[in-house]
Scaffold this motif. Structure first.
Motif, mmCIF file in Angstrom:
data_model
loop_
_atom_site.group_PDB
_atom_site.id
_atom_site.type_symbol
_atom_site.label_atom_id
_atom_site.label_comp_id
_atom_site.label_asym_id
_atom_site.label_seq_id
_atom_site.Cartn_x
_atom_site.Cartn_y
_atom_site.Cartn_z
ATOM 1 N N ARG A 10 34.584 21.269 18.106
ATOM 2 C CA ARG A 10 35.813 20.468 18.135
ATOM 3 C C ARG A 10 36.937 21.177 17.397
ATOM 4 O O ARG A 10 38.065 21.253 17.882
ATOM 5 N N PHE A 11 36.657 21.718 16.215
ATOM 6 C CA PHE A 11 37.694 22.400 15.449
ATOM 7 C C PHE A 11 38.182 23.647 16.182
ATOM 8 O O PHE A 11 39.381 23.928 16.221
ATOM 9 N N LYS A 12 37.269 24.404 16.772
ATOM 10 C CA LYS A 12 37.648 25.619 17.502
ATOM 11 C C LYS A 12 38.548 25.285 18.688
ATOM 12 O O LYS A 12 39.603 25.898 18.876
ATOM 13 N N LEU A 13 38.171 24.304 19.484
ATOM 14 C CA LEU A 13 38.962 23.935 20.660
ATOM 15 C C LEU A 13 40.287 23.279 20.271
ATOM 16 O O LEU A 13 41.311 23.500 20.918
ATOM 17 N N THR A 14 40.278 22.496 19.197
ATOM 18 C CA THR A 14 41.514 21.883 18.715
ATOM 19 C C THR A 14 42.487 22.962 18.251
ATOM 20 O O THR A 14 43.681 22.913 18.576
ATOM 21 N N LEU A 15 42.008 23.946 17.518
ATOM 22 C CA LEU A 15 42.868 25.034 17.050
ATOM 23 C C LEU A 15 43.423 25.837 18.223
ATOM 24 O O LEU A 15 44.614 26.178 18.237
ATOM 25 N N GLN A 16 42.600 26.131 19.218
ATOM 26 C CA GLN A 16 43.083 26.851 20.403
ATOM 27 C C GLN A 16 44.201 26.071 21.095
ATOM 28 O O GLN A 16 45.219 26.634 21.491
ATOM 29 N N PHE A 17 44.019 24.762 21.238
ATOM 30 C CA PHE A 17 45.018 23.908 21.881
ATOM 31 C C PHE A 17 46.304 23.877 21.057
ATOM 32 O O PHE A 17 47.405 23.981 21.602
ATOM 33 N N LEU A 18 46.170 23.750 19.744
ATOM 34 C CA LEU A 18 47.327 23.730 18.853
ATOM 35 C C LEU A 18 48.109 25.041 18.970
ATOM 36 O O LEU A 18 49.336 25.029 19.123
ATOM 37 N N LYS A 19 47.419 26.164 18.919
ATOM 38 C CA LYS A 19 48.073 27.477 19.015
ATOM 39 C C LYS A 19 48.782 27.665 20.352
ATOM 40 O O LYS A 19 49.803 28.350 20.428
ATOM 41 N N LYS A 20 48.244 27.075 21.396
ATOM 42 C CA LYS A 20 48.839 27.176 22.730
ATOM 43 C C LYS A 20 50.219 26.515 22.776
ATOM 44 O O LYS A 20 51.103 26.959 23.511
#
Length: 175
Positions: A10-20
């Motif tokens: 969850r943290f990895k995918l959330t960070l990827q989405f945030l950076k996008k």
């Protein structure tokens, strides 16, 4: 909170989405007290301020007085009785919000020992979309993902392919 399990996926995918969607030059007000994901955002170069633990159903002052460019709300809105009022009080033009999705095979989460760790809302994706639309937000991007667990049984099996988390990037519609 994460003594036994740490939500790496969850943290990895959330960070990827945030950076996008959000630049590190933009300031963030993260709804909820400082937490492990707040620390991850800071370590990735984001400038993050958190709310201080006030009851956001009752007290919107931190949100209303914030000059942050972006509001983030990761796993917060399911705990609120009135997320509509919180969303209406946001002055920022950008919002990144994630919620756990309602699972047809599991009842709403409720901690018996922590009154703050309870879900009042178990959202379906269309419900969160509608809430954002009604409060003046346009959804720009969305993503869902599963949360498999390493246990045996019917519910753990269903978690392998049933989406559990929903994240949205939205922008305020000009008034």
């Amino acid at each position: 909170m994460y003594e036994k399990t740490y939500p790496n996926k969850r943290f990895k995918l959330t960070l990827q989405f945030l950076k996008k969607h959000i630049s590190t030059s933009e300031t963030i007000l993260d709804l909820g007290v400082r937490n492990p994901f707040s620390e991850i955002m800071i370590s990735e170069g984001y400038t993050v301020e958190n709310t201080k633990g006030e009851d956001l159903d009752e007290d919107h002052s931190t949100i209303e007085n914030s000059s942050a460019d972006v509001i983030t709300a990761f796993e917060i809105f399911e705990h609120l009785l009135s997320p509509y009022e919180v969303l209406k009080s946001i002055k920022s033009k950008k919002l990144v919000i994630s919620v756990p999705l309602r699972l047809w095979f599991a009842s709403a989460y409720r901690s018996k020992t922590d009154k703050w760790d309870r879900h009042y809302h178990e959202f379906e994706d269309w419900q969160l979309d509608w809430l954002l639309e009604k409060t003046g937000w346009k959804i720009i991007d969305r993503q869902q993902w599963t949360n498999p667990v390493k246990k045996f049984g019917i519910r753990p099996f269903l978690r392998r392919f049933t989406n559990r988390y929903y994240i949205i990037y939205a922008e305020r519609i000009s008034e």
